[in-house]
Motif scaffolding. Sequence first.
Motif, PDB file in Angstrom:
ATOM      1  N   SER A  28     -46.686  18.836  32.177  1.00 30.18           N
ATOM      2  CA  SER A  28     -45.624  17.911  31.772  1.00 30.18           C
ATOM      3  C   SER A  28     -45.196  17.033  32.943  1.00 30.18           C
ATOM      4  O   SER A  28     -44.926  15.833  32.775  1.00 30.18           O
ATOM      5  CB  SER A  28     -44.418  18.690  31.229  1.00 30.18           C
ATOM      6  N   ASN A  29     -45.129  17.615  34.135  1.00 30.66           N
ATOM      7  CA  ASN A  29     -44.754  16.842  35.319  1.00 30.66           C
ATOM      8  C   ASN A  29     -45.842  15.844  35.704  1.00 30.66           C
ATOM      9  O   ASN A  29     -45.560  14.698  36.071  1.00 30.66           O
ATOM     10  CB  ASN A  29     -44.452  17.774  36.485  1.00 30.66           C
ATOM     11  N   GLN A  30     -47.099  16.268  35.615  1.00 27.11           N
ATOM     12  CA  GLN A  30     -48.203  15.366  35.937  1.00 27.11           C
ATOM     13  C   GLN A  30     -48.256  14.187  34.976  1.00 27.11           C
ATOM     14  O   GLN A  30     -48.531  13.049  35.373  1.00 27.11           O
ATOM     15  CB  GLN A  30     -49.525  16.137  35.895  1.00 27.11           C
ATOM     16  N   MET A  31     -47.982  14.446  33.712  1.00 25.48           N
ATOM     17  CA  MET A  31     -48.002  13.403  32.686  1.00 25.48           C
ATOM     18  C   MET A  31     -46.740  12.547  32.724  1.00 25.48           C
ATOM     19  O   MET A  31     -46.689  11.510  32.078  1.00 25.48           O
ATOM     20  CB  MET A  31     -48.115  14.044  31.298  1.00 25.48           C
ATOM     21  N   GLN A  32     -45.725  13.007  33.471  1.00 23.92           N
ATOM     22  CA  GLN A  32     -44.403  12.364  33.447  1.00 23.92           C
ATOM     23  C   GLN A  32     -43.933  12.214  32.000  1.00 23.92           C
ATOM     24  O   GLN A  32     -43.593  11.127  31.528  1.00 23.92           O
ATOM     25  CB  GLN A  32     -44.428  11.018  34.168  1.00 23.92           C
ATOM     26  N   LEU A  65     -35.826   9.938  22.775  1.00 22.48           N
ATOM     27  CA  LEU A  65     -36.662   9.257  23.769  1.00 22.48           C
ATOM     28  C   LEU A  65     -38.116   9.289  23.318  1.00 22.48           C
ATOM     29  O   LEU A  65     -38.591  10.302  22.778  1.00 22.48           O
ATOM     30  CB  LEU A  65     -36.551   9.932  25.141  1.00 22.48           C
ATOM     31  N   SER A  66     -38.824   8.199  23.552  1.00 23.49           N
ATOM     32  CA  SER A  66     -40.255   8.171  23.272  1.00 23.49           C
ATOM     33  C   SER A  66     -41.000   8.926  24.357  1.00 23.49           C
ATOM     34  O   SER A  66     -40.428   9.287  25.397  1.00 23.49           O
ATOM     35  CB  SER A  66     -40.749   6.721  23.218  1.00 23.49           C
ATOM     36  N   VAL A  67     -42.285   9.145  24.143  1.00 23.71           N
ATOM     37  CA  VAL A  67     -43.084   9.875  25.126  1.00 23.71           C
ATOM     38  C   VAL A  67     -43.156   9.121  26.449  1.00 23.71           C
ATOM     39  O   VAL A  67     -43.355   9.720  27.511  1.00 23.71           O
ATOM     40  CB  VAL A  67     -44.498  10.151  24.565  1.00 23.71           C
ATOM     41  N   ASN A  99     -39.690  16.351  36.607  1.00 28.29           N
ATOM     42  CA  ASN A  99     -38.939  17.498  37.129  1.00 28.29           C
ATOM     43  C   ASN A  99     -38.642  18.507  36.019  1.00 28.29           C
ATOM     44  O   ASN A  99     -37.566  19.076  35.936  1.00 28.29           O
ATOM     45  CB  ASN A  99     -37.631  17.024  37.776  1.00 28.29           C
ATOM     46  N   TRP A 100     -39.648  18.748  35.173  1.00 29.79           N
ATOM     47  CA  TRP A 100     -39.479  19.670  34.058  1.00 29.79           C
ATOM     48  C   TRP A 100     -39.393  21.110  34.548  1.00 29.79           C
ATOM     49  O   TRP A 100     -39.998  21.477  35.557  1.00 29.79           O
ATOM     50  CB  TRP A 100     -40.628  19.521  33.073  1.00 29.79           C
ATOM     51  N   TRP A 109     -40.297  10.589  18.209  1.00 32.46           N
ATOM     52  CA  TRP A 109     -39.680  10.826  19.503  1.00 32.46           C
ATOM     53  C   TRP A 109     -40.266  12.089  20.118  1.00 32.46           C
ATOM     54  O   TRP A 109     -40.723  12.987  19.425  1.00 32.46           O
ATOM     55  CB  TRP A 109     -38.157  10.928  19.383  1.00 32.46           C
ATOM     56  N   ALA A 110     -40.279  12.138  21.438  1.00 27.86           N
ATOM     57  CA  ALA A 110     -40.904  13.246  22.158  1.00 27.86           C
ATOM     58  C   ALA A 110     -39.893  14.102  22.902  1.00 27.86           C
ATOM     59  O   ALA A 110     -40.200  15.222  23.296  1.00 27.86           O
ATOM     60  CB  ALA A 110     -41.955  12.728  23.130  1.00 27.86           C
TER      61      ALA A 110
END
Length: 236
Positions: free
Chosen positions: A136-140, A46-48, A146-147, A60-61
């Motif tokens: 990570s959640n703020q950046m989605q 998956l990409s970022v 839901n990390w 990929w991120a």
Amino acid sequence: MGANYSRKVRRRVVASLLVLAVVTVIGFSRPHSLPTEPAETRFQKLSVEGHTLASWSGPWACVHDRDSGLVWEVKTDDGGVHDGEWSYSWYQSQSVSLPSTSTSTSTSTSAFGVAGRGDCGFKSRGCDTQDLISISNQMQHCGFSNWRLPTLAEWQSIFLPPISDGYPKLRRDLFLNVKAGDYWSANQTKKLPTAYAHLGEGAISVNVFSLQQLRLPYRNAAFVMLVADVPPASTP
């Protein structure tokens, strides 16, 4: 006449053999088509932004494990938020839901641990697991908000069969920049061994090279790889 006829036959035979030799050489020198890369059946890059990528594409991120339904964070070496060098103390500032290992229901964990005892380049003071989760959640990251930390069972689900020592027990072509050290799991409230008994309880870490599991104090700095649960309707 018989001699001339024999010479003509010989010349024709020689000429035929030369043509066959040329065709054979051309045939052997023709480049073979490269086999197409087999489709990845379990893991999806998956990409970022959360877009699916072909198995030979990048960068990929994250990696989506179709078997478990989890998306795993892929570490970087760019000094950013997801750099694999950063370490974190185990801390939770809010309640989160974790999958139960015994039933299909979820269990909640309370806020506890030790904040700010790790080392990262994206925060001026010490880092903890909640810092990485929150950012990570703020950046989605990869399209998810839901990390969380993976459970020990989830760690076990991506480990490879025993291979040569000195290598991580993960797919090295997918899970990049992993370190030979301890990674935090979500399994906490564990009584600490004698050396740390005075600190009460801690969480369990796992070494992705040796697969050794340790009960460590929350204040210890360890590495982190986050996971996110994929809702069935939004499977990448």
